[in-house]
Scaffold this motif. Structure first.
Motif, PDB file in Angstrom:
ATOM      1  N   ARG A   1       0.992  -1.226  -0.112  1.00  0.00           N
ATOM      2  CA  ARG A   1       0.258  -0.197   0.177  1.00  0.00           C
ATOM      3  C   ARG A   1       0.889   1.115  -0.214  1.00  0.00           C
ATOM      4  NH1 ARG A   1      -5.649   0.884   1.545  1.00  0.00           N
ATOM      5  NH2 ARG A   1      -5.851   3.205   2.270  1.00  0.00           N
ATOM      6  N   HIS A   2       1.516   1.408   1.044  1.00  0.00           N
ATOM      7  CA  HIS A   2       2.759   2.599   1.049  1.00  0.00           C
ATOM      8  C   HIS A   2       3.617   1.891   1.506  1.00  0.00           C
ATOM      9  CE1 HIS A   2      -0.341   5.295   1.795  1.00  0.00           C
ATOM     10  NE2 HIS A   2      -0.982   4.833   2.819  1.00  0.00           N
ATOM     11  N   ALA A   3       5.597   2.463   0.763  1.00  0.00           N
ATOM     12  CA  ALA A   3       6.607   1.423   0.903  1.00  0.00           C
ATOM     13  C   ALA A   3       7.473   2.233   2.508  1.00  0.00           C
ATOM     14  CB  ALA A   3       7.589   2.120   0.068  1.00  0.00           C
ATOM     15  N   ILE A   4       6.698   3.030   2.295  1.00  0.00           N
ATOM     16  CA  ILE A   4       7.369   3.653   3.288  1.00  0.00           C
ATOM     17  C   ILE A   4       6.428   4.989   3.939  1.00  0.00           C
ATOM     18  CG2 ILE A   4       9.418   5.401   4.516  1.00  0.00           C
ATOM     19  CD1 ILE A   4      11.777   4.597   2.486  1.00  0.00           C
ATOM     20  N   LEU A   5       6.567   4.720   5.539  1.00  0.00           N
ATOM     21  CA  LEU A   5       5.182   5.760   5.675  1.00  0.00           C
ATOM     22  C   LEU A   5       6.160   6.513   7.513  1.00  0.00           C
ATOM     23  CD1 LEU A   5       1.769   4.838   6.126  1.00  0.00           C
ATOM     24  CD2 LEU A   5       2.271   5.432   8.297  1.00  0.00           C
ATOM     25  N   LEU A   6       5.922   7.255   7.065  1.00  0.00           N
ATOM     26  CA  LEU A   6       6.619   7.957   8.439  1.00  0.00           C
ATOM     27  C   LEU A   6       4.435   8.668   9.142  1.00  0.00           C
ATOM     28  CD1 LEU A   6       8.617   8.170   6.980  1.00  0.00           C
ATOM     29  CD2 LEU A   6       9.483  10.154   8.882  1.00  0.00           C
ATOM     30  N   GLN A   7       4.227   8.513  10.828  1.00  0.00           N
ATOM     31  CA  GLN A   7       2.610   8.324  10.950  1.00  0.00           C
ATOM     32  C   GLN A   7       3.500   8.770  12.711  1.00  0.00           C
ATOM     33  OE1 GLN A   7      -0.581   5.972   9.908  1.00  0.00           O
ATOM     34  NE2 GLN A   7      -0.057   4.825  12.189  1.00  0.00           N
ATOM     35  N   PHE A   8       2.248  10.161  12.516  1.00  0.00           N
ATOM     36  CA  PHE A   8       2.428  10.836  14.394  1.00  0.00           C
ATOM     37  C   PHE A   8       3.016  11.315  14.254  1.00  0.00           C
ATOM     38  CE2 PHE A   8      -0.834   6.192  15.182  1.00  0.00           C
ATOM     39  CZ  PHE A   8      -1.659   7.238  14.993  1.00  0.00           C
ATOM     40  N   PRO A   9       3.563  12.266  15.527  1.00  0.00           N
ATOM     41  CA  PRO A   9       3.888  13.757  15.173  1.00  0.00           C
ATOM     42  C   PRO A   9       5.892  12.637  16.034  1.00  0.00           C
ATOM     43  CG  PRO A   9       3.261  12.641  17.080  1.00  0.00           C
ATOM     44  CD  PRO A   9       2.560  12.012  16.998  1.00  0.00           C
ATOM     45  N   THR A  10       6.131  12.270  14.631  1.00  0.00           N
ATOM     46  CA  THR A  10       7.491  11.722  14.656  1.00  0.00           C
ATOM     47  C   THR A  10       8.453  12.747  13.872  1.00  0.00           C
ATOM     48  OG1 THR A  10       9.120  10.026  14.175  1.00  0.00           O
ATOM     49  CG2 THR A  10       7.388  10.010  12.697  1.00  0.00           C
ATOM     50  N   HIS A  11       9.510  12.691  14.342  1.00  0.00           N
ATOM     51  CA  HIS A  11      10.064  13.702  13.695  1.00  0.00           C
ATOM     52  C   HIS A  11      11.801  13.746  13.968  1.00  0.00           C
ATOM     53  CE1 HIS A  11      11.870  15.925  17.909  1.00  0.00           C
ATOM     54  NE2 HIS A  11      10.694  14.575  18.208  1.00  0.00           N
ATOM     55  N   ASN A  12      12.359  14.741  12.968  1.00  0.00           N
ATOM     56  CA  ASN A  12      13.864  14.721  12.872  1.00  0.00           C
ATOM     57  C   ASN A  12      14.227  12.878  12.178  1.00  0.00           C
ATOM     58  OD1 ASN A  12      13.369  17.769  15.015  1.00  0.00           O
ATOM     59  ND2 ASN A  12      15.010  17.907  13.038  1.00  0.00           N
ATOM     60  N   ASN A  13      13.313  11.950  11.830  1.00  0.00           N
ATOM     61  CA  ASN A  13      14.046  11.452  10.712  1.00  0.00           C
ATOM     62  C   ASN A  13      15.058  11.464   9.287  1.00  0.00           C
ATOM     63  OD1 ASN A  13      12.660  10.019  13.147  1.00  0.00           O
ATOM     64  ND2 ASN A  13      11.495  10.474  12.308  1.00  0.00           N
ATOM     65  N   LEU A  14      15.495  10.678   9.031  1.00  0.00           N
ATOM     66  CA  LEU A  14      16.167  10.825   7.847  1.00  0.00           C
ATOM     67  C   LEU A  14      15.705   9.106   6.966  1.00  0.00           C
ATOM     68  CD1 LEU A  14      18.003  11.640   5.831  1.00  0.00           C
ATOM     69  CD2 LEU A  14      19.519  10.029   6.808  1.00  0.00           C
ATOM     70  N   VAL A  15      15.194   9.352   6.005  1.00  0.00           N
ATOM     71  CA  VAL A  15      14.466   8.682   4.439  1.00  0.00           C
ATOM     72  C   VAL A  15      15.533   8.846   3.594  1.00  0.00           C
ATOM     73  CG1 VAL A  15      12.323   7.454   3.796  1.00  0.00           C
ATOM     74  CG2 VAL A  15      12.540   8.325   5.588  1.00  0.00           C
ATOM     75  N   ALA A  16      16.287   7.860   3.044  1.00  0.00           N
ATOM     76  CA  ALA A  16      17.438   8.498   1.696  1.00  0.00           C
ATOM     77  C   ALA A  16      17.891   6.871   1.263  1.00  0.00           C
ATOM     78  CB  ALA A  16      18.787   9.011   2.359  1.00  0.00           C
ATOM     79  N   GLU A  17      18.590   7.435   0.100  1.00  0.00           N
ATOM     80  CA  GLU A  17      18.640   6.904  -0.784  1.00  0.00           C
ATOM     81  C   GLU A  17      17.898   5.076  -0.943  1.00  0.00           C
ATOM     82  OE1 GLU A  17      22.783   6.274  -0.371  1.00  0.00           O
ATOM     83  OE2 GLU A  17      22.650   7.948   0.595  1.00  0.00           O
ATOM     84  N   ASN A  18      17.207   5.002  -0.355  1.00  0.00           N
ATOM     85  CA  ASN A  18      16.116   3.967  -0.879  1.00  0.00           C
ATOM     86  C   ASN A  18      15.857   3.610  -2.468  1.00  0.00           C
ATOM     87  OD1 ASN A  18      15.556   2.840   2.048  1.00  0.00           O
ATOM     88  ND2 ASN A  18      14.901   5.149   2.125  1.00  0.00           N
ATOM     89  N   THR A  19      14.828   3.218  -2.897  1.00  0.00           N
ATOM     90  CA  THR A  19      14.718   2.277  -3.921  1.00  0.00           C
ATOM     91  C   THR A  19      13.394   1.681  -4.358  1.00  0.00           C
ATOM     92  OG1 THR A  19      17.057   2.253  -5.248  1.00  0.00           O
ATOM     93  CG2 THR A  19      14.963   1.203  -6.413  1.00  0.00           C
ATOM     94  N   ILE A  20      12.290   2.581  -4.704  1.00  0.00           N
ATOM     95  CA  ILE A  20      10.758   2.010  -4.659  1.00  0.00           C
ATOM     96  C   ILE A  20      10.100   1.436  -5.874  1.00  0.00           C
ATOM     97  CG2 ILE A  20       8.711   2.362  -3.878  1.00  0.00           C
ATOM     98  CD1 ILE A  20      10.441   4.072  -1.349  1.00  0.00           C
ATOM     99  N   VAL A  21       9.681   0.700  -6.738  1.00  0.00           N
ATOM    100  CA  VAL A  21       9.238   0.269  -7.472  1.00  0.00           C
ATOM    101  C   VAL A  21       7.741   0.082  -7.400  1.00  0.00           C
ATOM    102  CG1 VAL A  21       9.476  -1.333  -9.342  1.00  0.00           C
ATOM    103  CG2 VAL A  21      11.734  -0.324  -8.961  1.00  0.00           C
ATOM    104  N   GLY A  22       7.003   0.767  -7.896  1.00  0.00           N
ATOM    105  CA  GLY A  22       6.009   0.683  -8.018  1.00  0.00           C
ATOM    106  C   GLY A  22       5.484   0.965  -5.996  1.00  0.00           C
ATOM    107  N   SER A  23       3.560   0.907  -6.066  1.00  0.00           N
ATOM    108  CA  SER A  23       3.208   1.510  -4.873  1.00  0.00           C
ATOM    109  C   SER A  23       1.667   1.419  -5.266  1.00  0.00           C
ATOM    110  CB  SER A  23       3.335   1.856  -3.965  1.00  0.00           C
ATOM    111  OG  SER A  23       3.632   3.559  -4.180  1.00  0.00           O
ATOM    112  N   HIS A  24       0.767   0.356  -4.359  1.00  0.00           N
ATOM    113  CA  HIS A  24      -0.723   0.987  -4.440  1.00  0.00           C
ATOM    114  C   HIS A  24      -1.017   2.355  -4.555  1.00  0.00           C
ATOM    115  CE1 HIS A  24      -2.214  -2.727  -6.382  1.00  0.00           C
ATOM    116  NE2 HIS A  24      -0.701  -2.729  -5.221  1.00  0.00           N
ATOM    117  N   LEU A  25      -0.544   3.303  -3.260  1.00  0.00           N
ATOM    118  CA  LEU A  25      -1.308   4.398  -2.834  1.00  0.00           C
ATOM    119  C   LEU A  25       0.506   5.322  -2.470  1.00  0.00           C
ATOM    120  CD1 LEU A  25      -4.064   3.449  -0.018  1.00  0.00           C
ATOM    121  CD2 LEU A  25      -4.436   4.299  -2.996  1.00  0.00           C
ATOM    122  N   ASP A  26       0.306   5.864  -2.089  1.00  0.00           N
ATOM    123  CA  ASP A  26       1.746   6.741  -2.297  1.00  0.00           C
ATOM    124  C   ASP A  26       2.864   5.766  -1.725  1.00  0.00           C
ATOM    125  OD1 ASP A  26       0.342   9.170  -2.479  1.00  0.00           O
ATOM    126  OD2 ASP A  26      -0.501   9.317  -0.555  1.00  0.00           O
TER     127      ASP A  26
END
Length: 516
Positions: free
Chosen positions: A310-335
């Protein structure tokens, strides 16, 4: 946004991160794309995993406090930090076969032996899973939800992502987890596969919430009695045939997820099914000083086969100052990379490659939620230097998400793409030096439009938006402004456009310099 903060954002360099080559896994066929409706994108309800929230809007309280001001891996003062990771084991290596585990397929219950080895280990030791298949048929006597429970200071390692396999018999039990770590620290989990005995169909319809099987979670890292897990490294795993989250990190910090591969969710319906990696805070917590405040987690160099996510990588609720980097995603049903519209703030999303998503490559804000009502993401997220190819929208910002900085992204549209960057009600959004090309017919490189909101939440028009030094070449259309106020369009390059270079609704006034 204060000029000093903007300057820090643009010039911030991080030390101590290992450079990772992208694993570009082109594993979906182009003929598998489904036709998408032309109108509203976020009509499917999402429901968070966690305590029921109030039925009114979840307030983005962290955006109000402004006590953290710089995105990414920084401390409270805005200075870069190096997130600590566990060092290699310094003690004994305990081989699970010495405790009775049988690496041959279809053996007796190997979970008992693995748990015995973990119980016998001391901090600094490593529990080794030699190559083979380990049948997990029972749960921990002290936790009926999990096959294996992690111990602080004790590593769990296989002999290769596809050489060592953990095969669970868990099948749709509530909150079931193959591996659980709660309130743990200083652990490496690495070099094996987690999968299940479920052999039914995989998730392929985001409207269906009843399908699925296998465990709810592959790996779950969370808090215990209000204490976060920390300094956990999950590396080089393959996780498949799960229902909810491949890897779930909740109310924890300094968790590093690196070079994992996630695929084959058994469900992708509403209610939190089919997430590859989820980094979460707590729905009812807005206190950055709390011991289980969610921050400084790293998701880097992972790969995702999105055909059944549905989603490959999801950040949810008040989480902060994280790093999402250099990942490879091919397709997904939603964002594909989704900041889920519940106050996520000051996160850095950079150098990711997203190809062929049925919705947005990167989205901030979400219109779903039946238990926890989604709307805006929090303030100050930084989206830069990503490579977004053939997604419905390259980047989408909606529902009142404030002060997002979007710069230096490379966006290529294809025949199914609608916009390169789309901004609705997203006050203070900055678009700088993005390069956009491609698309057919109705594709617009950049589009500003009114947000109709969701059940009364997030309705509004773009305001305080600045488009500076973006480059649009060989695209179907350039910039379209359907609604807005205090809009600045400054020194953008628009060349070799098939259709309109700039289209502005009559009642919108455009500034040729920064309106602030």
């Amino acid at each position: 946004m204060k000029e000093s903060v903007r300057k820090k954002r643009r010039n911030l360099m991080y030390s101590g991160l290992v450079a990772l080559g992208l694993l570009l896994v082109l594993i979906i066929c182009t003929d598998e794309k489904s036709k998408e409706p032309v109108e509203k994108d976020h009509t499917i309800e999402e429901e968070a995993d966690g305590p029921n929230g109030k039925e009114d809007t979840v307030q983005p309280a962290p955006s109000e406090s402004r006590d953290w001001e710089v995105p990414g891996l920084v401390d409270r003062s805005g200075e870069p930090i190096e997130v600590p990771t566990p060092g290699p084991a310094t003690g004994k290596t305990l081989d699970v076969t010495d405790f009775g585990a049988d690496p041959d397929p279809d053996s007796h219950d190997d979970a008992v032996a693995i748990r015995a080895a973990l119980n016998a280990a001391e901090p600094g030791d490593e529990v080794l899973l030699p190559a083979g298949t380990y049948d997990l048929r029972t749960t921990d006597p002290d936790d009926e939800s999990a096959n294996i429970v992690l111990h602080s200071g004790v590593d769990l390692r296989g002999e290769g992502q596809e050489r060592t396999v953990l095969l669970t018999s868990l099948d749709r039990e509530d909150n079931s987890r193959v591996i659980r770590g709660s309130g743990v620290h200083d652990i490496i989990v690495a070099d094996f596969t987690i999968t299940s005995r479920y052999d039914g169909p995989l998730g392929d319809d985001p409207d269906i919430g009843e399908a699925g099987g296998g465990p709810m979670y592959g790996i779950y890292i969370g808090a215990h009695k209000g204490k976060a897990s920390s300094q956990v490294l999950v590396e080089n795993l393959s996780i498949r045939r799960f229902e909810r989250h491949g890897i779930s990190v909740k109310a924890s910090r300094e968790v590093t997820l690196i070079r994992n591969h996630v695929s084959e969710a058994t469900a992708v319906g509403p209610g939190g099914q089919g997430y590859g990696i989820a980094i979460e805070g707590l729905a009812d917590q807005h206190n950055p000083d709390a011991s289980n405040d969610s921050r400084h987690n790293i998701v880097i160099g992972n790969t995702f086969d999105g055909r059944n996510l549905r989603h490959a990588i999801l950040l949810q609720f008040p989480t902060h100052n994280n790093l999402v980097a250099e990942n490879t995603i091919v397709g997904s049903h939603l964002d594909a990379i989704d900041l889920h519209g519940e106050g996520e703030y000051l996160n850095e999303i950079r150098n990711n490659t997203v190809i062929g998503g049925k919705k947005a490559g990167i989205a901030l804000g979400n219109s779903g939620g039946s238990k926890n009502k989604h709307d805006a993401s929090g303030h100050g997220n930084w989206v830069h230097s990503n490579n977004l190819i053939g997604n419905r929208q390259g980047i989408l910002v909606i529902l009142g998400t404030p002060d997002t900085l979007i710069e230096d992204n490379r966006i290529t549209g294809d025949e199914d793409s609608k916009t390169g960057i789309e901004v609705r009600n997203a006050p203070g959004t900055e678009l700088h030096r993005n390069h956009i090309t491609g698309g057919t017919d109705g594709f617009w490189a950049i589009r500003l439009s009114e947000d109709q909101g969701t059940e009364g939440r997030g309705k509004g028009i773009p305001s305080g938006i600045n488009l500076e030094h973006n480059v649009i070449r060989l695209a179907s259309n350039g910039i379209r402004v359907d609604a807005g106020k205090d809009i600045g369009i400054v020194e953008n390059i628009i060349e070799d456009i098939n259709g309109a270079e700039l289209k502005v609704t009559e009642d919108v006034e455009i500034a040729r310099k920064h309106p602030k």
